[in-house]
Scaffold this motif. Structure first.
Motif, PDB file in Angstrom:
ATOM      1  N   SER A  57      -6.001 -18.232  15.231  1.00 50.23           N
ATOM      2  CA  SER A  57      -4.779 -17.466  15.514  1.00 50.23           C
ATOM      3  C   SER A  57      -3.683 -18.345  16.101  1.00 50.23           C
ATOM      4  O   SER A  57      -2.760 -17.849  16.743  1.00 50.23           O
ATOM      5  CB  SER A  57      -5.084 -16.307  16.472  1.00 50.23           C
ATOM      6  OG  SER A  57      -5.615 -16.793  17.697  1.00 50.23           O
ATOM      7  N   ARG A  58      -3.757 -19.668  15.851  1.00 52.16           N
ATOM      8  CA  ARG A  58      -2.747 -20.580  16.414  1.00 52.16           C
ATOM      9  C   ARG A  58      -1.370 -20.297  15.824  1.00 52.16           C
ATOM     10  O   ARG A  58      -0.384 -20.150  16.551  1.00 52.16           O
ATOM     11  CB  ARG A  58      -3.150 -22.030  16.144  1.00 52.16           C
ATOM     12  CG  ARG A  58      -2.135 -23.045  16.671  1.00 52.16           C
ATOM     13  CD  ARG A  58      -2.584 -24.468  16.405  1.00 52.16           C
ATOM     14  NE  ARG A  58      -3.764 -24.813  17.194  1.00 52.16           N
ATOM     15  CZ  ARG A  58      -4.444 -25.946  17.056  1.00 52.16           C
ATOM     16  NH1 ARG A  58      -4.073 -26.833  16.146  1.00 52.16           N
ATOM     17  NH2 ARG A  58      -5.484 -26.196  17.822  1.00 52.16           N
ATOM     18  N   HIS A  59      -1.274 -20.249  14.519  1.00 54.05           N
ATOM     19  CA  HIS A  59      -0.001 -19.976  13.847  1.00 54.05           C
ATOM     20  C   HIS A  59      -0.015 -18.631  13.115  1.00 54.05           C
ATOM     21  O   HIS A  59       1.039 -18.183  12.645  1.00 54.05           O
ATOM     22  CB  HIS A  59       0.330 -21.089  12.849  1.00 54.05           C
ATOM     23  CG  HIS A  59       0.472 -22.439  13.477  1.00 54.05           C
ATOM     24  ND1 HIS A  59       1.543 -22.795  14.258  1.00 54.05           N
ATOM     25  CD2 HIS A  59      -0.341 -23.531  13.443  1.00 54.05           C
ATOM     26  CE1 HIS A  59       1.404 -24.036  14.680  1.00 54.05           C
ATOM     27  NE2 HIS A  59       0.265 -24.511  14.201  1.00 54.05           N
ATOM     28  N   THR A  60      -1.165 -18.032  12.971  1.00 58.49           N
ATOM     29  CA  THR A  60      -1.294 -16.758  12.260  1.00 58.49           C
ATOM     30  C   THR A  60      -0.580 -15.656  13.042  1.00 58.49           C
ATOM     31  O   THR A  60      -0.737 -15.547  14.265  1.00 58.49           O
ATOM     32  CB  THR A  60      -2.779 -16.406  12.076  1.00 58.49           C
ATOM     33  OG1 THR A  60      -3.368 -17.373  11.197  1.00 58.49           O
ATOM     34  CG2 THR A  60      -2.957 -15.014  11.485  1.00 58.49           C
ATOM     35  N   ARG A  61       0.169 -14.829  12.336  1.00 55.67           N
ATOM     36  CA  ARG A  61       0.906 -13.746  12.977  1.00 55.67           C
ATOM     37  C   ARG A  61       0.818 -12.475  12.137  1.00 55.67           C
ATOM     38  O   ARG A  61       0.760 -12.553  10.904  1.00 55.67           O
ATOM     39  CB  ARG A  61       2.383 -14.126  13.138  1.00 55.67           C
ATOM     40  CG  ARG A  61       2.621 -15.274  14.116  1.00 55.67           C
ATOM     41  CD  ARG A  61       2.271 -14.871  15.543  1.00 55.67           C
ATOM     42  NE  ARG A  61       2.488 -15.963  16.498  1.00 55.67           N
ATOM     43  CZ  ARG A  61       1.563 -16.840  16.858  1.00 55.67           C
ATOM     44  NH1 ARG A  61       0.342 -16.774  16.324  1.00 55.67           N
ATOM     45  NH2 ARG A  61       1.832 -17.795  17.734  1.00 55.67           N
ATOM     46  N   PRO A  62       0.863 -11.313  12.792  1.00 60.60           N
ATOM     47  CA  PRO A  62       0.940 -10.066  12.019  1.00 60.60           C
ATOM     48  C   PRO A  62       2.256 -10.008  11.252  1.00 60.60           C
ATOM     49  O   PRO A  62       3.282 -10.516  11.715  1.00 60.60           O
ATOM     50  CB  PRO A  62       0.886  -8.970  13.088  1.00 60.60           C
ATOM     51  CG  PRO A  62       0.375  -9.631  14.324  1.00 60.60           C
ATOM     52  CD  PRO A  62       0.819 -11.068  14.240  1.00 60.60           C
ATOM     53  N   TYR A  63       2.222  -9.396  10.087  1.00 63.23           N
ATOM     54  CA  TYR A  63       3.461  -9.151   9.354  1.00 63.23           C
ATOM     55  C   TYR A  63       4.317  -8.136  10.127  1.00 63.23           C
ATOM     56  O   TYR A  63       3.809  -7.372  10.959  1.00 63.23           O
ATOM     57  CB  TYR A  63       3.151  -8.612   7.963  1.00 63.23           C
ATOM     58  CG  TYR A  63       2.627  -9.664   7.014  1.00 63.23           C
ATOM     59  CD1 TYR A  63       3.465 -10.640   6.474  1.00 63.23           C
ATOM     60  CD2 TYR A  63       1.278  -9.689   6.648  1.00 63.23           C
ATOM     61  CE1 TYR A  63       2.984 -11.606   5.599  1.00 63.23           C
ATOM     62  CE2 TYR A  63       0.789 -10.652   5.771  1.00 63.23           C
ATOM     63  CZ  TYR A  63       1.650 -11.602   5.262  1.00 63.23           C
ATOM     64  OH  TYR A  63       1.166 -12.568   4.411  1.00 63.23           O
ATOM     65  N   SER A  79      -1.721 -15.899   7.402  1.00 61.96           N
ATOM     66  CA  SER A  79      -2.646 -16.875   7.973  1.00 61.96           C
ATOM     67  C   SER A  79      -2.627 -18.221   7.248  1.00 61.96           C
ATOM     68  O   SER A  79      -3.492 -19.069   7.503  1.00 61.96           O
ATOM     69  CB  SER A  79      -4.067 -16.308   7.945  1.00 61.96           C
ATOM     70  OG  SER A  79      -4.396 -15.870   6.630  1.00 61.96           O
ATOM     71  N   VAL A  80      -1.681 -18.419   6.350  1.00 63.80           N
ATOM     72  CA  VAL A  80      -1.708 -19.597   5.487  1.00 63.80           C
ATOM     73  C   VAL A  80      -1.702 -20.899   6.278  1.00 63.80           C
ATOM     74  O   VAL A  80      -2.463 -21.825   5.966  1.00 63.80           O
ATOM     75  CB  VAL A  80      -0.528 -19.555   4.485  1.00 63.80           C
ATOM     76  CG1 VAL A  80      -0.287 -20.930   3.873  1.00 63.80           C
ATOM     77  CG2 VAL A  80      -0.816 -18.570   3.371  1.00 63.80           C
TER      78      VAL A  80
END
Length: 227
Positions: free
Chosen positions: A91-97, A24-25
């Motif tokens: 959640s715009r750029h945040t992604r699950p690992y 989420s950085v």
């Protein structure tokens, strides 16, 4: 995988969010830099943001102010502004690992009860989970503002256990940082650390029962922990 997981002594998995389930950085940095800009301060970069994450939004703001020449005491006053910037883009750029979604599906399919226990505010946490379609897999969310206490205090872990109807001896906490392991230990819960997250110290020094390098290794780690 379901048959293999049945050999585990656990039936509940408590999960940290940032640095464990999701990267989420970028979104945190963008919201943080909006606040810093409003304060007339220079921006932080991804590496700086990564080193600041893990102890909740207010601590994140405090660390950024300290690093960029602002007044850390302003952090409580700036928290609402930060959340106003962050929540719409959570959640715009945040992604699950890699492997997170399929592994969580396997765990729920095997009958595990899943909770997210994070120092991130609960509303922002739910926005991330909703935005990434992870909410259907998570039965309970305990955020950094759900209780007066936050990790490393064991209270959030115990609250999640109560809501899941789980016992400490059959639960495991999975996280990337020292406060995850310390909260688990204080609550009598086993701890698994991930090596790819935002740890503030060497992950093998956190004192976890196991360390995994890939979230897809979690089922094997659950099976390997002694009964």
């Amino acid at each position: 995988m379901t048959t293999d997981l049945a050999r585990s002594r656990f039936d509940a998995v408590l999960l940290d969010l940032d640095g464990t389930l999701v990267d989420s950085v970028r979104d945190l940095m963008d919201a943080l830099n909006a606040v810093l800009r409003d304060e007339g301060l220079p921006p932080v970069d991804p590496a700086q943001t990564r080193a600041m994450v893990g102890d909740g939004a207010r601590k994140l703001i405090e660390r950024a102010l300290q690093a960029m020449g602002g007044n850390p005491a302003r952090a409580p006053d700036l928290l609402p502004r930060f959340l106003a910037h962050y929540e719409p883009i959570a959640s715009r750029h945040t992604r699950p690992y890699p492997g997170v979604v399929e592994t969580l599906r396997s765990l729920t399919g095997a009958g595990f009860a899943l909770a997210v226990v994070t120092n991130k505010p609960a509303q922002a946490t739910r926005l991330v989970l909703d935005g990434l379609d992870l909410s259907p897999l998570i039965a309970v969310v305990v955020g950094g503002d759900t209780l007066e206490q936050r990790k490393p205090d064991p209270a959030p872990v115990r609250a999640a256990l109560r809501q899941l109807g789980a016992t400490a001896d059959r639960a495991v906490m999975v996280g990337d940082n020292h406060h995850d392991v310390e909260a688990a230990r204080a609550a009598g819960v086993a701890a698994i650390a991930v090596s790819y997250g935002y740890a503030h110290r060497p992950v093998h020094d956190l004192g976890a029962d196991a360390v995994i390098d890939d979230f897809r290794d979690l089922p094997a780690a659950l099976r390997a922990l002694p009964r």
